[in-house]
Design a protein around this motif. Structure first.
Motif, PDB file in Angstrom:
ATOM      1  N   GLU A  94      37.069 112.836  95.993  1.00  0.00           N
ATOM      2  CA  GLU A  94      36.093 112.304  96.936  1.00  0.00           C
ATOM      3  C   GLU A  94      34.675 112.496  96.403  1.00  0.00           C
ATOM      4  O   GLU A  94      34.259 113.625  96.128  1.00  0.00           O
ATOM      5  N   SER A  96      31.828 112.348  97.954  1.00  0.00           N
ATOM      6  CA  SER A  96      30.980 113.145  98.838  1.00  0.00           C
ATOM      7  C   SER A  96      31.224 114.642  98.688  1.00  0.00           C
ATOM      8  O   SER A  96      30.349 115.449  99.000  1.00  0.00           O
ATOM      9  N   ASP A  97      32.405 115.025  98.194  1.00  0.00           N
ATOM     10  CA  ASP A  97      32.694 116.445  97.994  1.00  0.00           C
ATOM     11  C   ASP A  97      31.737 117.068  96.987  1.00  0.00           C
ATOM     12  O   ASP A  97      31.360 118.243  97.108  1.00  0.00           O
ATOM     13  N   LEU A 100      28.418 117.802  98.708  1.00  0.00           N
ATOM     14  CA  LEU A 100      28.472 118.849  99.735  1.00  0.00           C
ATOM     15  C   LEU A 100      28.978 120.180  99.206  1.00  0.00           C
ATOM     16  O   LEU A 100      28.962 121.176  99.937  1.00  0.00           O
ATOM     17  N   GLU A 292      23.191 120.689 115.683  1.00  0.00           N
ATOM     18  CA  GLU A 292      23.895 119.412 115.632  1.00  0.00           C
ATOM     19  C   GLU A 292      23.423 118.463 116.737  1.00  0.00           C
ATOM     20  O   GLU A 292      23.519 117.244 116.605  1.00  0.00           O
ATOM     21  N   HIS A 321      25.809 114.739 104.376  1.00  0.00           N
ATOM     22  CA  HIS A 321      25.726 116.078 104.968  1.00  0.00           C
ATOM     23  C   HIS A 321      25.816 116.017 106.494  1.00  0.00           C
ATOM     24  O   HIS A 321      26.526 116.812 107.118  1.00  0.00           O
ATOM     25  N   ASN A 323      27.289 113.876 108.220  1.00  0.00           N
ATOM     26  CA  ASN A 323      28.653 113.473 108.571  1.00  0.00           C
ATOM     27  C   ASN A 323      29.631 114.637 108.531  1.00  0.00           C
ATOM     28  O   ASN A 323      30.612 114.667 109.279  1.00  0.00           O
ATOM     29  N   ARG A 324      29.344 115.627 107.638  1.00  0.00           N
ATOM     30  CA  ARG A 324      30.247 116.792 107.507  1.00  0.00           C
ATOM     31  C   ARG A 324      29.422 118.056 107.360  1.00  0.00           C
ATOM     32  O   ARG A 324      29.586 118.819 106.422  1.00  0.00           O
ATOM     33  N   ARG A 325      28.546 118.317 108.297  1.00  0.00           N
ATOM     34  CA  ARG A 325      27.671 119.485 108.215  1.00  0.00           C
ATOM     35  C   ARG A 325      28.424 120.713 108.716  1.00  0.00           C
ATOM     36  O   ARG A 325      28.792 120.784 109.895  1.00  0.00           O
ATOM     37  N   SER A 326      28.652 121.658 107.823  1.00  0.00           N
ATOM     38  CA  SER A 326      29.466 122.835 108.161  1.00  0.00           C
ATOM     39  C   SER A 326      28.705 124.122 107.893  1.00  0.00           C
ATOM     40  O   SER A 326      27.828 124.187 107.022  1.00  0.00           O
ATOM     41  N   CYS A 330      30.834 126.199 101.638  1.00  0.00           N
ATOM     42  CA  CYS A 330      31.656 124.986 101.571  1.00  0.00           C
ATOM     43  C   CYS A 330      32.156 124.774 100.151  1.00  0.00           C
ATOM     44  O   CYS A 330      31.408 124.342  99.282  1.00  0.00           O
ATOM     45  N   TYR A 332      34.289 122.562  98.039  1.00  0.00           N
ATOM     46  CA  TYR A 332      34.970 121.271  98.049  1.00  0.00           C
ATOM     47  C   TYR A 332      35.564 120.890  96.701  1.00  0.00           C
ATOM     48  O   TYR A 332      36.339 119.938  96.620  1.00  0.00           O
TER      49      TYR A 332
END
Length: 334
Positions: A94, A96-97, A100, A292, A321, A323-326, A330, A332
């Motif tokens: 992916e 996007s990984d 992020l 968020e 980020h 879209n998948r803010r953790s 992280c 990945y």
């Protein structure tokens, strides 16, 4: 003699290697240089080109422990992160990984993690900070992670940043002292300045138009007529109070939402007159506030600011980020 293997060039040397805390008694006569193909892959995956000091630091570690460069940093309770993991053979299917990977909750797109703490329950990490994705980083900074958005400058190259971090740490040991000395020797040989306030960093301070919530400062193109930047009508403390009021969802929240919407309208007027910096500042401050519940407002101003400034890489990063803010570390890439 040179040969290429998995993106690295193995160059035999007759000179002695720099010895570090984990150097073996038997001399190693090879070093690892990253070839252009691998550098291009790093840029393709992370959307920014890494500076020469990034690759020089990698080579420095590999000259001490080619099998596991992280062993060199272990005494100081830090390890390589971010793009370094691609050099270590980690990957993902992916795209996007990559963007992020080791991007913490409050890390803005301008910040790219390259070193992370190995201490338990510690989110400290060091990264490059750049004002423009197409240009060299302005400096490296320390983030404490969590909900803390503040970025603390450590130096304008990775040798200086790691040296400053270890110097400030409370876990000093003979091994970490030896590492710092080795870093200073190599930095001097390669022409890198050790220090957390270099001439390059001081020169940038004169171009900062706003400190912003992360305090690293915002720099945007401003012409001789001052076009490019316009102040937000509220101070940082007033903005924080406004954001806090919106999150409380009490009787005053509706009024605060209306006030923020009005500020966003002013940003749109500023964009029409090419003062793109105002939207950048507001978007960064909304992001750094760390909730968020403010993502809708961030979406309304920050991607557009990056687009208008021509910072397409930052626009892609912030959208991924959000879209998948953790929270937390992280990982990945595997």
């Amino acid at each position: 003699m040179h040969c290429t293997f998995h993106g690295f060039t193995m160059a035999t040397r007759s000179s002695d290697k720099l010895k570090g805390p984990h150097a073996k008694k038997k001399k190693c006569n090879s070093c690892v240089e990253v070839n252009q193909e691998m550098k291009d892959l790093v840029e393709k995956k992370f959307l920014v080109a890494l500076p020469q000091d990034f690759y020089d630091f990698w080579q420095f570690l590999c000259e001490i422990d080619e099998a596991n460069p992280n062993n060199v940093l272990q005494p100081s309770k830090i390890r390589l992160g971010g793009p370094f993991d691609l050099l270590l053979g980690k990957s993902s299917s992916e795209d996007s990984d990559y963007l992020l990977h080791h991007r913490f909750f409050c890390d803005p797109p301008e910040f790219q993690t390259v070193i992370i703490s190995t201490e338990e329950n510690c989110e400290e990490h060091i990264g490059y900070y750049r004002d423009d994705p197409s240009q060299e980083p302005a400096f490296l900074a320390l983030s404490h992670g969590g909900d803390t958005c503040r970025l603390l400058p450590l130096g304008d190259n990775l040798f200086a940043a790691v040296h400053s971090y270890i110097l400030q740490a409370k876990n000093s040991s003979p091994a970490s002292e030896k590492l710092m000395n080795n870093i200073k020797k190599v930095a001097k040989r390669k022409g890198y300045e050790i220090g957390n306030q270099t001439a390059k960093m001081v020169a940038r301070k004169k171009k900062v138009v706003s400190k912003s919530f992360h305090t690293a400062g915002i720099v945007v193109p401003v012409d001789e007529n001052g076009v490019g930047w316009r102040e937000i009508s509220l101070t940082d403390s007033q903005l924080k109070k406004l954001f806090g009021s919106i999150l409380k969802e009490d009787a005053n929240s509706s009024k605060s939402v209306d006030e923020l919407q009005e500020i966003i309208t002013y940003v749109q007027f500023a964009n029409d007159e090419c003062d793109y910096g105002q939207g950048l500042e507001l978007g960064i401050d909304l992001f750094c506030y760390g909730s968020e519940k403010l993502h809708g407002y961030i979406h309304a101003v920050l991607p557009m600011a990056y687009s208008l400034l021509g910072y397409n890489a930052f626009e892609t990063i912030i959208l991924a980020h959000l879209n998948r803010r953790s929270r937390g570390l992280c990982n990945y890439l595997t």
